[in-house]
Design an enzyme around this catalytic site. Structure first.
Site, mmCIF file in Angstrom:
data_model
loop_
_atom_site.group_PDB
_atom_site.id
_atom_site.type_symbol
_atom_site.label_atom_id
_atom_site.label_comp_id
_atom_site.label_asym_id
_atom_site.label_seq_id
_atom_site.Cartn_x
_atom_site.Cartn_y
_atom_site.Cartn_z
ATOM 1 N N HIS A 167 32.595 35.951 51.927
ATOM 2 C CA HIS A 167 32.014 36.999 51.090
ATOM 3 C C HIS A 167 32.467 36.925 49.642
ATOM 4 O O HIS A 167 32.318 37.881 48.884
ATOM 5 C CB HIS A 167 32.264 38.377 51.705
ATOM 6 C CG HIS A 167 31.262 38.673 52.786
ATOM 7 N ND1 HIS A 167 31.173 37.902 53.906
ATOM 8 C CD2 HIS A 167 30.290 39.591 52.888
ATOM 9 C CE1 HIS A 167 30.187 38.359 54.664
ATOM 10 N NE2 HIS A 167 29.629 39.379 54.066
ATOM 11 N N GLU B 118 35.980 58.229 45.009
ATOM 12 C CA GLU B 118 35.260 57.132 44.346
ATOM 13 C C GLU B 118 34.252 57.754 43.395
ATOM 14 O O GLU B 118 34.295 58.956 43.117
ATOM 15 C CB GLU B 118 34.564 56.210 45.371
ATOM 16 C CG GLU B 118 35.499 55.244 46.055
ATOM 17 C CD GLU B 118 34.813 53.981 46.584
ATOM 18 O OE1 GLU B 118 33.633 53.747 46.259
ATOM 19 O OE2 GLU B 118 35.474 53.229 47.324
ATOM 20 N N ASP C 141 35.262 49.173 51.109
ATOM 21 C CA ASP C 141 34.046 49.938 51.402
ATOM 22 C C ASP C 141 33.234 49.319 52.537
ATOM 23 O O ASP C 141 32.452 49.992 53.195
ATOM 24 C CB ASP C 141 33.129 49.976 50.165
ATOM 25 C CG ASP C 141 33.731 50.795 49.043
ATOM 26 O OD1 ASP C 141 34.751 51.465 49.276
ATOM 27 O OD2 ASP C 141 33.178 50.754 47.930
HETATM 28 P P1 FAD Z 1 36.482 34.653 51.734
HETATM 29 O O1 FAD Z 1 35.441 34.886 50.719
HETATM 30 O O2 FAD Z 1 36.116 33.790 52.874
HETATM 31 O O3 FAD Z 1 37.807 34.105 51.033
HETATM 32 C C1 FAD Z 1 38.267 34.636 49.817
HETATM 33 C C2 FAD Z 1 39.486 33.845 49.312
HETATM 34 O O4 FAD Z 1 40.580 34.096 50.168
HETATM 35 C C3 FAD Z 1 39.279 32.338 49.314
HETATM 36 O O5 FAD Z 1 39.991 31.769 48.259
HETATM 37 C C4 FAD Z 1 39.879 31.909 50.646
HETATM 38 O O6 FAD Z 1 40.315 30.577 50.639
HETATM 39 C C5 FAD Z 1 41.023 32.900 50.774
HETATM 40 N N1 FAD Z 1 41.313 33.221 52.165
HETATM 41 C C6 FAD Z 1 40.460 33.607 53.130
HETATM 42 N N2 FAD Z 1 41.121 33.823 54.265
HETATM 43 C C7 FAD Z 1 42.418 33.561 54.018
HETATM 44 C C8 FAD Z 1 43.604 33.583 54.807
HETATM 45 N N3 FAD Z 1 43.588 33.907 56.093
HETATM 46 N N4 FAD Z 1 44.768 33.252 54.212
HETATM 47 C C9 FAD Z 1 44.814 32.908 52.901
HETATM 48 N N5 FAD Z 1 43.721 32.852 52.124
HETATM 49 C C10 FAD Z 1 42.549 33.180 52.677
HETATM 50 N N6 FAD Z 1 36.663 44.055 48.153
HETATM 51 C C11 FAD Z 1 37.424 45.166 48.027
HETATM 52 O O7 FAD Z 1 38.604 45.082 47.710
HETATM 53 N N7 FAD Z 1 36.885 46.402 48.251
HETATM 54 C C12 FAD Z 1 35.597 46.574 48.662
HETATM 55 O O8 FAD Z 1 35.162 47.697 48.872
HETATM 56 C C13 FAD Z 1 34.788 45.416 48.827
HETATM 57 N N8 FAD Z 1 33.528 45.532 49.245
HETATM 58 C C14 FAD Z 1 32.770 44.410 49.410
HETATM 59 C C15 FAD Z 1 31.465 44.545 49.875
HETATM 60 C C16 FAD Z 1 30.684 43.427 50.066
HETATM 61 C C17 FAD Z 1 29.267 43.590 50.562
HETATM 62 C C18 FAD Z 1 31.197 42.143 49.757
HETATM 63 C C19 FAD Z 1 30.351 40.932 49.901
HETATM 64 C C20 FAD Z 1 32.494 41.994 49.281
HETATM 65 C C21 FAD Z 1 33.292 43.127 49.108
HETATM 66 N N9 FAD Z 1 34.608 43.030 48.659
HETATM 67 C C22 FAD Z 1 35.373 44.157 48.535
HETATM 68 C C23 FAD Z 1 35.166 41.742 48.234
HETATM 69 C C24 FAD Z 1 36.013 41.080 49.298
HETATM 70 O O9 FAD Z 1 37.279 41.684 49.352
HETATM 71 C C25 FAD Z 1 36.163 39.613 48.944
HETATM 72 O O10 FAD Z 1 34.915 39.002 49.061
HETATM 73 C C26 FAD Z 1 37.201 38.892 49.761
HETATM 74 O O11 FAD Z 1 37.193 37.558 49.354
HETATM 75 C C27 FAD Z 1 37.061 39.011 51.259
HETATM 76 O O12 FAD Z 1 36.010 38.294 51.764
HETATM 77 P P2 FAD Z 1 36.190 37.240 52.955
HETATM 78 O O13 FAD Z 1 37.065 37.771 54.022
HETATM 79 O O14 FAD Z 1 34.826 36.825 53.325
HETATM 80 O O15 FAD Z 1 37.008 36.067 52.246
#
Ligand code: FAD
Length: 535
Positions: free
Chosen positions: A98, A274, A161
């Site tokens: 994400h 918020e 969120d």
């Molecule tokens: P990824 O996008 O897969 O990874 C993000 C980064 O973290 C990359 O660099 C990856 O290599 C690293 N990573 C992933 N897993 C690990 C692990 N286990 N150990 C170490 N590094 C790791 N954020 C907020 O804070 N508040 C919100 O309300 C919020 N709402 C969102 C709503 C939507 C619809 C979306 C799309 C995103 C939102 N986000 C929010 C953002 C979200 O926190 C980030 O996208 C975050 O990267 C988490 O997504 P992911 O788990 O898919 O991680």
């Protein structure tokens, strides 16, 4: 062991080491030199599925392989190989993909570790009700953490969120929502971590053990290790939520009320604060919830604003069913102190789990209209309180020009709820705001909804902040040069870089963040000057 046996053992060990060092990563993987309990996949569909992300802003670059680990040791074996290989190759954890700008990708010569696919062997969430914590696998989605903890009447305290994000992914950033003013971000609610470092060591860390790594990994953008287990602090789960939205036409009155609300302590306060900016009412702008539905007695259009910008405060009061008699009164007392437009109160009441999972419902609605899988040029900024009014004038009432293409969130947080030792970067003021411009680009929409237009608008917003000397910090940061990263970290850059040298000396991890140079260029170990070169 005889002398002959010892020498043939040494010979075989030497041959394996030579093999690992001499061949490239793709050959290594193909010959199965990395022995894992999970599995590697090279299938084109699997490579394609990990090479793009929610942002959809970059042309996908497929990795060499995807690892579906079934334990922390699987992750460690892969990283040890990447670390020991002559041309170190990148390894990135992917939570749920994400990110916006390819942060979880590795490029063509790396291996993506698909963390959120549960394999037999990976840790099931384990709740310890007496101790009030849950142990979870790093790839666990928050929605599943919630389901499991609710079985015990417990829940984590601090949220995002949207719950279809991975624990490791949000802890690598911060994890924020309307509870952060009181509980701090998610990274302030972690008790212990298991981390696989860039040297392939599995390390347990906490406030008491390997403290530097513990704080560094929290908010560390995946730079120092892959989180394979997190111990999250819990509280008794509320049963219901009174969810209220009220409108303001004055930005100053709106932010005064928000700042007042986040300064309150004790039980008698709202649990979530918020807010958002309302420019117009279309689906794309208000997709985060169906709150302003036709069933609601008050329509936004009935609130006079002379076509200018409106601001919506969003607050909730959590309660237990046994308190349903008193919640009205409690909310009424709290609301008396606020200065919103009196005719603009929107109220709803729902189960706690439905409140937390609210954005998923919006996702389903957008998906049904093919509006979810579109490019998302999001921009998230932390703005210091002292300059939020200048930001309003310059951006909401200026650059945006009454047109947006997605929700714009705005809410304040207390810096004292953030641990200064974590790697997350926030402005240097006691109170700062999150401003989240959550845009969707539509190829068949108006000019102001096109991707290039929105990207240019993001650039203009950042330029405006720089010129006006508003010291914003990007949340979920994306920077194009190392100079910008050095600026992002400010006087913490040296510490950040020295931790990189200590825990990921060959720059293997989370290369998609583009903070340090490419691993194949990193020497073994990197010279001090090489880590400040651009990639
Ligand atoms: P990824 O996008 O897969 O990874 C993000 C980064 O973290 C990359 O660099 C990856 O290599 C690293 N990573 C992933 N897993 C690990 C692990 N286990 N150990 C170490 N590094 C790791 N954020 C907020 O804070 N508040 C919100 O309300 C919020 N709402 C969102 C709503 C939507 C619809 C979306 C799309 C995103 C939102 N986000 C929010 C953002 C979200 O926190 C980030 O996208 C975050 O990267 C988490 O997504 P992911 O788990 O898919 O991680």
């Amino acid at each position: 062991m005889t002398r002959e046996m010892t020498s043939s053992f040494l010979l075989v060990t030497f041959a394996i080491c030579t093999l690992i060092i001499a061949v490239g990563p793709s050959e290594l993987l193909r010959i199965g030199a990395i022995d894992v309990d999970g599995h590697f996949t090279f299938k084109p569909s699997d490579l394609a599925s990990v090479s793009s992300d929610f942002g959809m802003l970059k042309s996908p670059e497929e990795p060499l392989a995807v690892l579906h680990p079934s334990s922390a040791e699987d992750v460690a074996r892969l990283i040890r190989t990447a670390y020991g290989s002559a041309t170190a190759f990148p390894v990135s954890a992917r939570g749920h993909g994400h990110s916006i700008n390819g942060q979880a990708s590795t490029g063509r010569n790396g291996v993506v570790v698909e963390m959120s696919h549960r394999n037999i062997g990976t840790l099931e969430p384990l709740v310890e009700p007496e101790e009030m914590y849950v142990d979870v696998w790093g790839g666990e989605l928050w929605v599943d953490v919630l389901k499991k903890t609710l079985e015990h009447g417990l829940a984590p305290k601090s949220w995002t969120d949207y719950l279809y994000l991975s624990v490791g992914g949000t802890l690598s950033n911060a994890g924020i929502s309307g509870q952060a003013f009181h509980h701090g971000p998610q990274i302030s609610n972690v008790l212990e971590l298991d981390v696989v470092t860039g040297r392939g060591e599995v390390m347990r860390c906490s406030e008491e053990e390997n403290t530097r790594l513990f704080h560094g990994v929290l908010g560390g953008l995946g730079q120092f290790g892959i989180i394979t287990r997190a111990r999250i602090s819990l509280e008794p789960a509320p049963q219901r939520v009174r969810w209220i939205r009220v409108l303001y036409s004055s930005f100053e009155v709106f932010t005064d009320d928000q700042e007042y609300l986040i300064s309150m302590h004790g039980h008698s306060k709202f649990d979530y604060v918020e807010g958002f900016v309302i420019v117009d009412e279309g689906l794309v702008n208000n997709w985060r919830s169906s709150f302003f539905s036709p069933h609601n007695p008050v329509k936004i259009s009935s609130v006079s604003s002379n076509g200018s910008v409106l601001y919506c405060l969003e607050i909730t009061k959590n309660y237990h069913e046994s308190e349903s008699d008193t919640v009205d009164q409690e909310v009424e007392i709290l609301m008396k102190k606020l200065n919103f437009i009196p005719t603009s109160v929107f109220t709803t009441d729902l189960q706690y789990v439905d409140f937390l999972d609210r954005v998923h419902k919006a996702e389903l609605k957008l998906r049904s209209k093919n509006l979810w899988e579109v490019p998302h040029p999001w921009l998230n900024l932390f703005v210091p309180k002292s300059r939020i009014s200048d930001f309003d004038k310059g951006v909401f009432k200026g650059i945006l020009g009454n047109k947006t293409s997605g929700p714009i969130l705005i809410y304040p947080m207390n810096k004292d709820k953030w641990d200064e030792r974590s790697s997350a970067v926030t402005p240097d003021e006691e109170v700062f705001y999150l401003v989240a411009l959550l845009r969707s680009a539509l190829s068949d929409g108006e000019e102001t909804q096109k991707l290039e237009y929105l990207k240019d608008q993001n650039r203009r917003i950042l330029e405006f902040c720089e010129q006006a000397k508003i010291n914003v910090k990007q949340y979920l940061p994306h920077h194009a040069t190392q100079e910008e990263w050095v600026d992002h970290y400010g006087d913490r850059w040296d510490q950040f870089r020295s931790m990189k040298t200590e825990f990921d000396p060959r720059h293997i991890l989370a290369t998609g963040q583009k903070i340090f140079q490419n691993p194949s260029l990193a020497l073994f170990p990197p010279s001090p000057s090489s880590s400040s070169a651009s990639w």
